[in-house]
Write an enzyme that holds these catalytic residues in place. Sequence first.
Site, PDB file in Angstrom:
ATOM      1  CB  SER A   1      -1.220  -0.025   1.454  1.00  0.00           C
ATOM      2  OG  SER A   1      -1.871  -0.792   1.054  1.00  0.00           O
ATOM      3  CD  GLN A   2      -1.738   6.162  -1.926  1.00  0.00           C
ATOM      4  OE1 GLN A   2      -2.673   5.598  -2.482  1.00  0.00           O
ATOM      5  NE2 GLN A   2      -1.542   7.214  -1.551  1.00  0.00           N
TER       6      GLN A   2
END
Length: 212
Positions: free
Chosen positions: A56-57
């Site tokens: 995930s970012q």
Amino acid sequence: MRGPAPETRRQRRRMVARQLASPMASVPREWFLPPHLSSAAYDDAPLPIGSGQTISQPLIVALMTEALAPRRRDRVLEIGTGSGYQTAILARLVGRVYTIERLPDLLVEAEERFRRLGLTNIETRLGDGAAGWPECAPFQGIIVTAAAPGVPTPLTEQLAPGGRLVIPVGDLASQELVILERGPAGLVERRAGGVRFVPLISRLAFTEEPWS
């Protein structure tokens, strides 16, 4: 329940940055990526880690961690170990993390990263994360790093009083981040905006890969 007030967005982001700056700074994101993507480690974007999965970012990792409201002595269950990056962040914040991954290659690689970082408060399991880890329940926090069409019942059953469950809920195209908190009168739900995650593959969620 209404979502967070727009006028407090700046204060919330400052709080996230202040509380999570130390653990996120101490976990090198490039260690959790394929070598050819290491130069992109600090881009605020999700990145592929193999087997159709992503890391995930950083902003989403921070927001989900903040939504969990972790405390030093908490026992937290994570569904979807993936690269292990979210796991490592949580391990810096809570007493013990129990993490479940269904793909053996990803889990082996994540375990090696935990050893390299000297993280000894992480328990791992290979299996169906939507079923939870009942023999180690209840958990003060449960975080799901894959999207489900609804909240799997075993996870709500394993949530301790006062605990929080953070999960992306929706279909394969559109999801919202759902936060459930177990209060005296039962589960209270709020939503924290749109997100996009890979599907949670389980008999209790999405039953097959979308590309299969």
